[in-house]
Scaffold this motif. Structure first.
Motif, PDB file in Angstrom:
ATOM      1  N   MET A 288       0.850  -1.179   0.000  1.00  0.00           N
ATOM      2  CA  MET A 288       0.000   0.000   0.000  1.00  0.00           C
ATOM      3  C   MET A 288       0.891   1.236   0.000  1.00  0.00           C
TER       4      MET A 288
ATOM      5  N   GLU B  64     -14.009   2.888  -1.994  1.00  0.00           N
ATOM      6  CA  GLU B  64     -12.616   3.074  -1.601  1.00  0.00           C
ATOM      7  C   GLU B  64     -12.485   4.010  -0.396  1.00  0.00           C
TER       8      GLU B  64
ATOM      9  N   CYS C  84      -6.504   0.721   1.782  1.00  0.00           N
ATOM     10  CA  CYS C  84      -6.301  -0.703   2.007  1.00  0.00           C
ATOM     11  C   CYS C  84      -6.952  -1.485   0.858  1.00  0.00           C
ATOM     12  N   PRO C  85      -6.445  -2.655   0.560  1.00  0.00           N
ATOM     13  CA  PRO C  85      -7.052  -3.479  -0.498  1.00  0.00           C
ATOM     14  C   PRO C  85      -8.490  -3.841  -0.149  1.00  0.00           C
TER      15      PRO C  85
END
Length: 79
Positions: free
Chosen positions: A1, A55, A73-74
């Motif tokens: 990230m 997101e 974050c994913p």
């Protein structure tokens, strides 16, 4: 990230939040007390779907070397 720079609007909100006072125009945490049966699997799936699509719900704001930045974050894997 990787840490990314803030947009102009994000930088403004970050700046306004630096004094530590509650900002009435910003969203805040909310707790809800539910009554009755809860389908925890359905709730988990619904929350995962919302977090996956937005997101902004996975973004945190930090300060590195005196400069604000954001980290996303994913997205969680749909189950």
């Amino acid at each position: 990230m990787a840490a990314l720079p803030l947009s102009h609007a994000q930088r403004r909100l970050w700046f306004l939040g630096q004094d530590g006072r509650r900002q009435p125009h910003l969203p805040h945490a909310l707790a809800v007390h539910l009554h009755g049966n809860l389908d925890t699997k359905a709730l988990q799936q619904a929350l995962t779907d919302v977090i996956h699509r937005h997101e902004s719900l996975r973004t945190t704001f930090e300060e590195h070397d005196g400069e604000p930045c954001r980290t996303c974050c994913p997205a969680p894997r749909p189950s």
